[in-house]
Design an enzyme around this catalytic site. Structure first.
Site, PDB file in Angstrom:
ATOM      1  N   SER A  49     -25.171  22.959 -23.944  1.00 34.05           N
ATOM      2  CA  SER A  49     -25.253  22.702 -25.376  1.00 34.05           C
ATOM      3  C   SER A  49     -24.080  21.836 -25.840  1.00 34.05           C
ATOM      4  O   SER A  49     -23.906  20.707 -25.371  1.00 34.05           O
ATOM      5  CB  SER A  49     -25.338  24.026 -26.134  1.00 34.05           C
ATOM      6  OG  SER A  49     -25.671  23.835 -27.484  1.00 34.05           O
TER       7      SER A  49
ATOM      8  N   ASP B 298     -37.112  24.295 -26.321  1.00 36.81           N
ATOM      9  CA  ASP B 298     -35.772  24.452 -26.882  1.00 36.81           C
ATOM     10  C   ASP B 298     -35.817  24.185 -28.383  1.00 36.81           C
ATOM     11  O   ASP B 298     -36.021  23.057 -28.819  1.00 36.81           O
ATOM     12  CB  ASP B 298     -34.809  23.483 -26.197  1.00 36.81           C
ATOM     13  CG  ASP B 298     -33.349  23.773 -26.505  1.00 36.81           C
ATOM     14  OD1 ASP B 298     -33.046  24.163 -27.644  1.00 36.81           O
ATOM     15  OD2 ASP B 298     -32.512  23.599 -25.605  1.00 36.81           O
TER      16      ASP B 298
ATOM     17  N   HIS C 136     -33.361  27.428 -25.419  1.00 31.48           N
ATOM     18  CA  HIS C 136     -31.980  26.968 -25.276  1.00 31.48           C
ATOM     19  C   HIS C 136     -31.210  27.822 -24.269  1.00 31.48           C
ATOM     20  O   HIS C 136     -30.352  27.320 -23.547  1.00 31.48           O
ATOM     21  CB  HIS C 136     -31.296  27.021 -26.647  1.00 31.48           C
ATOM     22  CG  HIS C 136     -30.146  26.089 -26.803  1.00 31.48           C
ATOM     23  ND1 HIS C 136     -30.234  24.731 -26.584  1.00 31.48           N
ATOM     24  CD2 HIS C 136     -28.854  26.308 -27.183  1.00 31.48           C
ATOM     25  CE1 HIS C 136     -29.065  24.157 -26.813  1.00 31.48           C
ATOM     26  NE2 HIS C 136     -28.204  25.099 -27.172  1.00 31.48           N
TER      27      HIS C 136
END
Length: 272
Positions: free
Chosen positions: A94, A222, A251
């Site tokens: 991320s 995601d 995610h």
């Protein structure tokens, strides 16, 4: 363990095993604990695994500044230099993936063997006139406003989507609660600053300059970093990137798809 950055911030890190080093860079809101299912796997296979707690996260100091991507990249460089690491595999999730990209842009690849960008917030999230593929600004700003208004509520609402459990991913309620508690333990000020900085940074000019072997891993479900806005575009920008897109993964694929992720990463390490 701790070290001190050039601006006097004391950052925590964990260091396990021996062998070729892997440095894990966590997502915004999460800390080194997020790599619970990766670090033992790779230590047992002969790698040295190091995980950093970003400033404002985990056991690190909570200063009022330094939550931009450039400072995050510089903090990562300070850790690598503190430990005098060479031939490093950088694994960023991320925002951590965005910091890995900034590290390469700012510090080069002399110490880096390869990089892994998992669910990475790249290349540029906010929709603009020259970035029509991005997420509309009104949606991003509304989400940030909701985060500011009631952070625990925002996180609780995102928890199931984070792991895409509605698509059948087997993630226990206890695991979801554990991840939520990690997020809530992070400095609220750090959360605000990190979330704003990561969505508004444009990496498009520097990603084509990455020359070390790169693997991109992303879920097609995601919610936090939609794959068509992020990973698919990133894969086109980085020369020769290895691309893995996981069906029904959200995610949090480092948990929900940990076996596939670990094995894909192991194969990537072995191939280089």
């Amino acid at each position: 363990m701790f070290f001190t950055t050039p601006d006097g911030t004391r950052l925590a890190y964990e260091d396990y095993g021996q062998g070729q080093p892997m440095v894990f860079v966590a997502s915004s809101m999460l800390c080194s604990d997020m790599w619970e299912y990766q670090i033992p796997f790779f230590v047992e296979r002969g790698h040295r695994c190091i995980a950093l707690d970003r400033r404002g996260h985990g056991r690190s100091d909570r200063p009022s500044n330094g939550y931009d991507l450039d400072t995050g990249a510089d903090d990562l460089a300070a850790l690598i230099e503190h430990l005098d690491l060479r031939e490093v595999t950088l694994v960023g999730h991320s925002m951590g993936g965005a910091e890995v990209a900034r590290y390469l842009a700012r510090h080069g690849d002399a110490r880096i063997a390869r990089v892994v960008l998992a669910s990475a917030m790249l290349p540029f999230l906010r929709q603009t006139d020259d970035n029509p593929e991005g997420v509309p600004g009104a949606l991003l700003d509304a989400s940030l406003a909701e985060l500011d208004a009631d952070r625990p509520k925002w996180l609780a609402r995102q928890a199931q989507a984070f792991f895409a459990t509605h698509l059948g991913n087997d993630v226990s309620p206890a695991q979801i609660d554990f991840t939520l508690r990690q997020c809530l333990a992070t400095s609220p000020w750090a959360v605000r600053q990190c979330q704003r900085n990561v969505v508004d940074f444009d990496h498009r000019a520097t990603l084509p300059e990455i020359r070390v072997p790169t693997m991109i891993v992303h879920g097609d479900a995601d919610f936090s970093a939609p794959v068509d806005v992020t990973a698919r575009r990133t894969a086109k920008l980085i020369p020769g990137a290895v691309y893995h897109e996981y069906p029904a993964a959200g995610h949090g694929l480092f948990v929900s798809h940990r076996d596939r992720f670990n094995n894909d990463l192991l194969a990537f390490l072995s191939a280089q």
